[in-house]
Design a protein around this motif. Sequence first.
Motif, short mmCIF file in Angstrom:
data_model
loop_
_atom_site.label_atom_id
_atom_site.label_comp_id
_atom_site.label_asym_id
_atom_site.label_seq_id
_atom_site.Cartn_x
_atom_site.Cartn_y
_atom_site.Cartn_z
N VAL A 45 0.83 -1.21 0.00
CA VAL A 45 0.00 0.00 0.00
C VAL A 45 0.86 1.26 0.00
O VAL A 45 1.83 1.36 0.75
N ARG A 47 0.17 5.38 0.40
CA ARG A 47 -0.85 6.35 0.77
C ARG A 47 -0.46 7.75 0.29
O ARG A 47 0.70 8.15 0.39
N LYS A 72 -0.97 -0.90 -4.33
CA LYS A 72 -2.28 -0.29 -4.14
C LYS A 72 -2.07 1.15 -3.67
O LYS A 72 -1.46 1.39 -2.63
N VAL A 73 -2.54 2.10 -4.45
CA VAL A 73 -2.40 3.52 -4.11
C VAL A 73 -3.69 3.98 -3.45
O VAL A 73 -4.73 4.09 -4.11
N GLN A 74 -3.63 4.20 -2.16
CA GLN A 74 -4.79 4.62 -1.38
C GLN A 74 -4.79 6.14 -1.26
O GLN A 74 -3.89 6.74 -0.67
N ASP A 76 -6.30 9.57 0.18
CA ASP A 76 -7.06 10.18 1.26
C ASP A 76 -6.72 11.67 1.26
O ASP A 76 -6.20 12.21 2.23
N LYS A 169 -10.05 0.15 -9.05
CA LYS A 169 -10.20 -0.45 -7.73
C LYS A 169 -10.86 -1.83 -7.81
O LYS A 169 -10.76 -2.61 -6.86
N ASP A 185 -10.55 7.66 -3.09
CA ASP A 185 -10.65 6.33 -3.68
C ASP A 185 -9.27 5.66 -3.72
O ASP A 185 -8.31 6.17 -3.14
N TYR A 186 -9.17 4.55 -4.41
CA TYR A 186 -7.90 3.87 -4.56
C TYR A 186 -7.82 3.20 -5.93
O TYR A 186 -8.83 3.01 -6.61
N TYR A 188 -4.68 0.69 -8.50
CA TYR A 188 -3.49 -0.16 -8.45
C TYR A 188 -2.52 0.18 -9.59
O TYR A 188 -2.93 0.66 -10.65
#
Length: 232
Positions: A45, A47, A72-74, A76, A169, A185-186, A188
């Motif tokens: 992950v 962030r 996975k690019v989260q 926020d 996602k 959102d997120y 990949y």
Amino acid sequence: MNVTDQVIRSHQLYGASDSTNPAYYSSNKSLNYAKSANSLMNAQVERVTAIPAALKYADSVGLFGAENVFIKVQLDIENTISIYVDNGSPVNTYYPATIDIDNQDLDFYYEAGILDFSQDLFTLNEYEPAVLSNNIDTVAKPLVSIDLENLKTGNKYIDAWFDVRLYTKNRIEFPYDKMYVDPKDYFYIGFHARNTKRLPYNVSMVVGDIFTSEYNLPPSERRYLASNNLNH
């Protein structure tokens, strides 16, 4: 003298080429099936909480490692680092201004503007004081841009066998290197080795170079909406 066994042993160790570079040694006979704990279901992950953000990935995939690496690019996103929060689209015939606080004043005919938030607190001559904010909550249906670029290594024989892709996602491969997603959102990133060699890579990604509303997105840019590619 029969050297067949020695030739076979050499091919098993080095591969069927004349190269003795340790990076390309054959560790076993199952090079196409290297195991990895990293996958779309179990991606590491990354962030991102403020935009714009520039990220760089430089590593290697392939022999002695996984042929596929996923991140996975989260997102926020809480605010923007710069004051500029639009892609230049007019609102009620007005265009947004780009304010660069760090820029040096080089114009001899105009004096630099000064932002003093303690002044002009009330309406004057029917003009209301401007409100400057880097809060993204004021934008309806906000979107941030994702720009992925394979910078390559400069070796065409290596670069030809490496591929990097964006995924939605829903883990669906995205057909472009650009994407618009919700700032909460997120998505990949997938790094893929297309050959049984150890392949170095050099990839960059910019998150939030454009921050805008979906209502202001030009028709030519709507194909980059991640929401349009969730189910196919």
